[in-house]
Design an enzyme around this catalytic site. Structure first.
Site, PDB file in Angstrom:
ATOM      1  N   ARG A  27       0.833  -1.213   0.000  1.00 12.32           N
ATOM      2  CA  ARG A  27       0.000   0.000   0.000  1.00 12.32           C
ATOM      3  C   ARG A  27       0.860   1.252   0.000  1.00 12.32           C
ATOM      4  O   ARG A  27       0.484   2.274  -0.581  1.00 12.32           O
ATOM      5  CB  ARG A  27      -0.950  -0.046   1.203  1.00 12.32           C
ATOM      6  CG  ARG A  27      -2.083  -1.075   0.973  1.00 12.32           C
ATOM      7  CD  ARG A  27      -2.689  -1.537   2.276  1.00 12.32           C
ATOM      8  NE  ARG A  27      -3.844  -2.405   2.094  1.00 12.32           N
ATOM      9  CZ  ARG A  27      -3.788  -3.726   1.857  1.00 12.32           C
ATOM     10  NH1 ARG A  27      -2.622  -4.343   1.745  1.00 12.32           N
ATOM     11  NH2 ARG A  27      -4.906  -4.433   1.721  1.00 12.32           N
ATOM     12  N   GLY A  95      -1.070 -11.939  -4.995  1.00  8.07           N
ATOM     13  CA  GLY A  95      -2.504 -11.669  -5.140  1.00  8.07           C
ATOM     14  C   GLY A  95      -2.839 -10.229  -4.784  1.00  8.07           C
ATOM     15  O   GLY A  95      -3.701  -9.608  -5.403  1.00  8.07           O
ATOM     16  N   GLN A 170      -8.414  -7.533   0.099  1.00  9.22           N
ATOM     17  CA  GLN A 170      -7.989  -7.261  -1.279  1.00  9.22           C
ATOM     18  C   GLN A 170      -9.172  -6.776  -2.103  1.00  9.22           C
ATOM     19  O   GLN A 170      -9.049  -5.827  -2.882  1.00  9.22           O
ATOM     20  CB  GLN A 170      -7.364  -8.519  -1.881  1.00  9.22           C
ATOM     21  CG  GLN A 170      -6.085  -8.911  -1.139  1.00  9.22           C
ATOM     22  CD  GLN A 170      -5.417 -10.134  -1.689  1.00  9.22           C
ATOM     23  OE1 GLN A 170      -5.973 -10.839  -2.537  1.00  9.22           O
ATOM     24  NE2 GLN A 170      -4.216 -10.417  -1.210  1.00  9.22           N
ATOM     25  N   ASP A 316      -3.544 -15.469   7.267  1.00  7.94           N
ATOM     26  CA  ASP A 316      -2.283 -15.972   6.706  1.00  7.94           C
ATOM     27  C   ASP A 316      -1.513 -16.850   7.686  1.00  7.94           C
ATOM     28  O   ASP A 316      -0.480 -17.426   7.338  1.00  7.94           O
ATOM     29  CB  ASP A 316      -1.400 -14.789   6.279  1.00  7.94           C
ATOM     30  CG  ASP A 316      -1.999 -14.032   5.096  1.00  7.94           C
ATOM     31  OD1 ASP A 316      -2.797 -14.637   4.346  1.00  7.94           O
ATOM     32  OD2 ASP A 316      -1.685 -12.845   4.934  1.00  7.94           O
TER      33      ASP A 316
HETATM   34  C1  S3P Z   1      -3.909  -9.163   2.032  1.00  7.55           C
HETATM   35  C2  S3P Z   1      -5.124  -9.656   2.353  1.00  7.55           C
HETATM   36  C3  S3P Z   1      -5.381 -11.071   2.623  1.00  7.55           C
HETATM   37  C4  S3P Z   1      -4.100 -11.849   2.869  1.00  7.55           C
HETATM   38  C5  S3P Z   1      -3.017 -11.508   1.915  1.00  7.55           C
HETATM   39  C6  S3P Z   1      -2.704 -10.021   1.960  1.00  7.55           C
HETATM   40  C7  S3P Z   1      -3.776  -7.714   1.765  1.00  7.55           C
HETATM   41  O1  S3P Z   1      -6.059 -11.621   1.516  1.00  7.55           O
HETATM   42  O2  S3P Z   1      -4.354 -13.242   2.816  1.00  7.55           O
HETATM   43  O3  S3P Z   1      -1.837 -12.222   2.206  1.00  7.55           O
HETATM   44  O4  S3P Z   1      -2.639  -7.198   1.752  1.00  7.55           O
HETATM   45  O5  S3P Z   1      -4.803  -7.065   1.558  1.00  7.55           O
HETATM   46  P1  S3P Z   1      -7.664 -11.489   1.416  1.00  7.55           P
HETATM   47  O6  S3P Z   1      -7.957 -10.094   1.737  1.00  7.55           O
HETATM   48  O7  S3P Z   1      -8.028 -11.831   0.024  1.00  7.55           O
HETATM   49  O8  S3P Z   1      -8.175 -12.481   2.426  1.00  7.55           O
END
Ligand code: S3P
Length: 432
Positions: A27, A95, A170, A316
């Site tokens: 971020r 991701g 996310q 996580d």
């Molecule tokens: C993250 C959100 C999580 C987490 C990932 C990092 C983030 O995923 O598992 O390692 O930085 O927003 P989700 O929000 O899809 O659960």
């Protein structure tokens, strides 16, 4: 392919710091790039995932100075100052990069393509594609708009109210970022509270947004201001050392400067509920994020039941929680955690295989697992499945095994914790 060998440890001792928080590092680059003016980022995690984000913004014309040590300087280009990238933006294994970037690119009036490694190209992207299309973005993905590579053509967006079926920071963050470029008020509801780093950092950079139980709301057309950002140590990285010090007898470890945001600190609550001796010391705040030092001592753990709101607060950490459970008295049950099946790998299946190799009885369910703790773990050879957190969790279990453990394919730890093996060596096997 890189493999690592772990032998039993006789105790973890000393004082350590873990590298910067991965979520906050992503971020910091994104928001600093989209801000007006310069930002200075201290404690940035130079792991592969975060470097993918950094390189994507450089490819869109953002000037980033990155000395080998010290602060990063980002010259923000404003919400409408990004340039069309000349090539595919490679998100690697990340991701967070792909999903948050989709939200950024949905509001940019140019064409872009997001892709990543073979693991990321298998992960579900419809969760961001569908609402962003509703907001007016044009997005195409493989497998009927479900998987990357994604091709995007952004532009003027309209605000929506979206009920996310999954608690995902996310998804929430992608829609907040798109909402900044939309006319009117964008509202996101989620079934459980997910991590709120986006909300905290945006506020730190001058954005007004409203958080309420079950969601967040943002008014479009606001501009971010460049700021100084301090990235705290990653609690998800500290988690491996917390569990290690709890399960290996004769351990006492101080982990300094760890982010303890309540949407992330579920691991501390889980381990304390299991009987873990963890003290939270020296609490303070930086760039809107709470930080503390964690003092952990070997403890007799017992099994517990985990589910509901706790799951996103420790999402996580379940691979390493399953290691703590394997060394606890009694049974631990993890439910409501189907999201673990669509992380970097299927983490339920991956940890089931690792723990079974170590002689642990595990019953897996679609949304979790039941783990029967045992007095001693066997050694053996296990696979990381290319997932950094599986590799590191197996290493922690190895410290408590009766004989040597070999972990296959451990290069993946560079995505979030490049110094993991060195730090493990220093703390678990100090030279006399
Ligand atoms: C993250 C959100 C999580 C987490 C990932 C990092 C983030 O995923 O598992 O390692 O930085 O927003 P989700 O929000 O899809 O659960």
């Amino acid at each position: 392919m890189e493999n690592q060998h772990i032998r039993p440890s006789t105790g973890l001792r000393g004082e350590i710091t873990v590298p910067g928080d991965k979520s906050i590092s992503h971020r910091s680059i994104m928001f600093a790039s989209l801000a007006h003016g310069d930002s200075y980022i201290r404690g940035f995690l130079r792991g592969e995932d975060n470097l993918a984000t950094l390189n994507a913004f450089k490819a869109m014309g953002v000037e980033i100075e990155e000395p080998v040590t010290g602060e990063l300087k980002v010259r923000g280009s404003g919400l409408s100052g990004l340039q069309e990238p000349r090539d595919v933006l490679d998100c690697g294994n990340s991701g967070t990069t792909m999903r948050l970037m989709s939200g950024v690119l949905a509001g940019q009036n140019f064409f872009s393509v997001l892709s990543g490694d073979r693991y990321l190209r298998r992960r579900p992207m419809a969760r961001v594609i569908n609402p962003l299309i509703q907001m007016g973005a044009q997005i195409w993905g493989r497998e009927h708009n479900r998987c990357a590579p994604l091709a995007l053509k952004g532009g003027q967006l309209r605000s929506i109210t979206y009920n996310s079926p999954v608690a995902s920071a996310q998804v929430k963050s992608a829609l907040i970022l798109a909402g900044l470029r939309a006319e009117g008020t964008t509202t996101v509801h989620e079934p459980h509270v997910s991590r709120d780093h986006t909300e905290r950092m945006l506020r730190h950079m001058g954005i007004e947004l409203e958080s309420f139980p079950g969601g967040v709301q943002i008014e479009g057309g606001q501009e971010l201001q460049g700021r100084e950002i301090e990235v705290p140590g990653d609690i998800s990285s500290a988690a491996f050392f917390l569990v290690a010090a709890l399960i290996v007898p004769d351990s006492e470890l101080l982990i300094k400067n760890v982010g303890i945001n309540p949407t992330r600190s579920g691991i501390v609550d889980i381990l304390c509920s299991m009987g873990g001796n963890i003290q939270v010391l020296n609490e303070r705040e930086a760039a809107g994020e709470p930080i503390a030092d964690l003092l952990v001592r070997s403890s007799d753990l017992h099994g517990i039941e985990i589910g509901g709101d706790m799951v996103p607060r420790a999402i996580d950490e379940f691979p390493v929680v399953s290691v703590a459970a394997a060394c606890a008295h009694g049974i631990t049950s993890i439910r409501d955690a189907a999201e673990l099946r669509v992380k970097e790998t299927d983490r339920i299946a991956a940890m089931e295989a690792v723990l079974r190799t170590f002689g642990v009885r595990v019953d897996s369910h679609e949304d979790g697992m039941t783990i029967h703790g045992r007095e001693v773990l066997r050694g053996g050879k296990v696979k990381s499945c290319g997932d950094h957190r599986i590799a590191m969790s197996a290493a922690i279990a190895g410290l408590r095994a009766m004989s040597a453990v070999e972990i296959e394919d451990t290069g993946c730890t560079a995505t979030s914790f490049p110094s993991f093996w060195k730090l493990l060596q220093q703390t678990a096997f100090p030279k006399e």
